[in-house]
Enzyme design. Structure first.
Site: not given
Ligand code: CA
Length: 697
Positions: A198, A200, A322, A349, A630
């Site tokens: 969560g 974000e 991020d 990442k 979505c």
């Molecule tokens: Ca993220």
């Protein structure tokens, strides 16, 4: 992404993004080894290496691999097929696999026959609270008990023989916030541990440890501080607080969620976790004038008995890109400089491959495994990245490698005890970042930045200067963690890849979103065979043996953060996307292929739902804020219904669906907390505007 315009892509990214025996001298498993044919926990052993010592299946016979059995009877709600991110476990003769909505299936590992299933009946309204689909990445099994973490926050212990619940604990500290749970629990000492997602969506990261037998909370570790008045100032939180400014955006939760990787170092009795990004993304917005913002984007070793921190290493201090460190962690013993070093390895990442001494947390090496432009290098003396000027997008937009998807995401990498190489599912793409204002909105995406992928606009040409040639692709790389270099790389494939399995048969196995399962020679990278299954693969394969027969298993089904994307090369444009578990063996039969996608004629909306230009414009804005995460922009729906092609009865029920939760069970929540009747009408007017082309189902 090459199929879309820059501005569309930008909105897409806004929505999604958000989106790791043969001991020999090269590596040995810490903790007890599972019998060769078994796969009893995430990554197989406590080292979580996604490596199997089985070698019946080998490069000399992969051409004889065929389908042994298939299981497709997964719970599907409504008409929306969801992503499969799970690697099955095999204990004895039973396979435990999970599917969307956190449902657990126990199957006969030789036939696929269902023994039992446990459906936690997840609250469908929680689908809206997650960034990236109602996926699940598996169970933990220990001493006859199966542990599942449900999407809506419950940790449930099940009898391994019957699937009947033993205990159930609520793991969420605040149900007014967008916590969701998609990761597999991990057994560490006498506890089973679970985190959540969560970062974000405005939450504060933490993990919780529960007694294996009673389900009682043993301890909880917060990864970031909260507002001082919250009053839960453990010594570890107090230490972290020194690296945050007093005016940090506590209202946005801070982030640092532990949504995937956890490993247990039995020798040290440490649980080692990887933590996520900060919230909002830019450090200058999150904690103005603050410091490193511990323990964001960090690898943290926690005493499994007490929940107290032993050491930490922060991969990305003051993360603004991020760059989560939630990617899979692998334990190994490596011979470095003539000495056996007990290490933990990660390819987070941020594009650097880290080898860390797991006794004391000291950095041993950190090297680029892909294009990295946000930092020049990691200084081994200080352990800190040396930032490049383009890392700073506080004043003006910049482009950096890797993207927010990371150089590597949750798809597990594998470490082969046979070759001593790590096989990394690498993603290669640059990303443009710009700072944006951000306020808290319940159940909504919160970033504080506008990330956008390629192709870039002409005006971005200046920003591209000095950067590698733009690309959006997946590559499997074999990485030598001692020599600190790439040994081989596969041919690039479409952006979006699967996790990796390595075996003592000198095989490295990985799937792709193109619907193929690829089998490589581990030592050289030669492609030995590819098997078309017709369904996108994101999860890591696994292998097991029962009665002397070796099997290879893979789950397939597009979803997760890719379920809302429409990327070049996705097999879901050609074949119906569905949840599948495929098991192969030598001498198996033909592989089942799903039916072709049937193109549908576009239905126009009944005229009565059309609106004025002003209503359509307002509807477009509201759709972007609440629906597009979505349903995609203007018919770009992928896994989710195309709202520009609704049957008349759905148009008629529009308000019941949007404002009264008629389809809540399927994941379409009631939005009456953020949308009025007038808002719903405007959105309805927007989606009733005819489209020039239909691009989704
Ligand atoms: Ca993220």
């Amino acid at each position: 992404m090459q199929t879309q315009s820059g501005s569309l892509l930008r909105s897409q990214f806004l929505r999604i993004l958000l989106m790791a025996t043969l001991a020999l001298q090269i590596g040995c498993s810490p903790g007890p080894s599972a019998p060769d044919g078994q796969w009893p926990q995430g990554g197989r052993n406590e080292d979580a290496a996604y490596f199997s010592p089985l070698k019946t299946l080998a490069e000399t016979n992969v051409d004889q691999l065929g389908q042994a059995w298939e299981f497709t009877n997964f719970v599907v709600r409504g008409r929306t097929h969801r992503g499969m991110e799970t690697t099955p476990l095999v204990v004895g003769r039973v396979m435990y696999v999970t599917g969307p909505w956190s449902v657990v299936y126990a199957l006969d590992a030789t036939t696929g026959e269902e023994i039992w299933r446990y459906d936690p009946e997840v609250d469908g309204g929680y689908a809206r609270r997650g960034c990236c689909d109602v996926v699940n990445r598996g169970v933990a099994v220990d001493d006859g008990i199966v542990y599942i973490a449900t999407y809506d926050g419950y940790l449930v212990a099940l009898h391994a023989n019957t699937g009947k619940p033993i205990w159930k604990s609520d793991t969420f500290i605040d149900r007014s916030r967008s916590y969701t749970s998609t990761g597999a629990p991990r057994v560490a000492g006498g506890n089973v541990v679970i985190g959540n997602a969560g970062a974000e969506m405005g939450v504060r990261g933490y993990i919780s440890a529960y007694d294996l037998k009673s389900g009682k909370l043993s301890w909880r570790f917060f990864t970031v501080p909260a507002a001082p008045e919250t009053g839960d100032e453990t010594p570890d939180v107090a230490e972290a607080r020194k690296t945050w400014s007093t005016d940090s955006r506590w209202d946005l939760g801070g982030g640092g969620t532990v949504w995937d990787s956890m490993v247990y170092d039995r020798e040290e009795n440490n649980l080692i976790i990887g933590t996520g990004n900060g919230m909002p993304h830019p450090a200058w917005s999150r904690s103005p004038g603050g410091g490193d913002n511990l323990y964001l984007s960090s690898i943290v070793a926690i005493d499994a008995a007490t929940g107290r921190k032993k050491w930490h290493y922060q991969t990305t201090p003051a993360d603004s890109w991020d760059y989560t460190a939630t990617q899979n962690l692998i334990l190994a013993t490596l011979k470095i400089g003539g000495a056996d070093r007990k290490v933990v390895m990660q390819a987070p990442k941020n594009g650097f491959f880290y080898v860390i001494d797991r006794i004391n947390g000291k950095l041993i090496s950190a090297d680029k495994y892909t294009h990295v432009t946000w930092a020049d290098r990691v200084d081994l003396a200080t352990g800190r990245p040396v930032l490049a000027p383009v890392s700073d997008y506080s004043k003006k937009p910049t482009i950096v490698w890797p993207s927010e998807f990371g150089g590597h995401n949750w798809q597990p990498m594998a470490f082969s005890a046979s070759t001593g190489l790590v096989y990394i599912p690498v993603l290669e793409m640059p990303m443009k970042h710009e700072t944006a204002p951000q306020s808290y909105k319940p159940f909504s995406l919160i970033q504080g930045s506008i990330p956008s992928g390629r192709p870039f606009d002409a005006q971005d040409a200046a920003l591209m200067k000095g950067q590698p040639k733009s690309a959006a692709q997946s590559v499997l790389k074999a990485w030598d963690p001692v020599a600190r270099k790439v040994v081989w790389a596969s041919r690039p494939g479409p952006f979006g890849n699967g996790g990796v399995l390595a075996t003592a048969g000198n095989l490295t196995v990985q799937g792709g979103i193109d619907g193929y399962l690829y089998i490589y020679r581990s030592t050289t990278g030669k492609l030995l065979r590819r098997i078309y299954i017709g369904t996108a693969i994101m999860a890591a394969p696994m292998t097991y043996a029962v009665d002397g027969q070796q099997y290879l298993a893979i789950t397939a089904g597009l979803g997760g953060s890719l379920g809302v994307e429409r990327l070049d090369g996705m097999v879901s444009f050609e074949r119906e996307n569905r949840e599948r578990l495929l098991v192969f063996k030598l001498g198996g039969g033909a592989v089942s292929i799903p039916p072709r996608v049937t193109p549908q004629a576009l239905r126009s909306a009944p005229k009565e739902y059309r609106g004025t230009a002003a209503q359509v414009a307002q509807g477009r804005r509201l759709f972007g804020d609440h629906c597009s995460a979505c349903h995609g922009a203007e018919g770009h729906a992928n896994n989710f219904p195309n709202l520009w092609n609704l049957p008349p009865e759905i148009h008629a029920a529009f308000n019941d669906i949007v404002l009264r939760g008629a389809f809540k069970d399927a994941g379409m929540a009631d939005f009456s907390d953020v949308l009025t009747k007038e808002d719903a009408r405007d959105i309805h007017a927007y989606i009733s505007e005819p489209l020039k082309e239909s691009r989704g189902p």
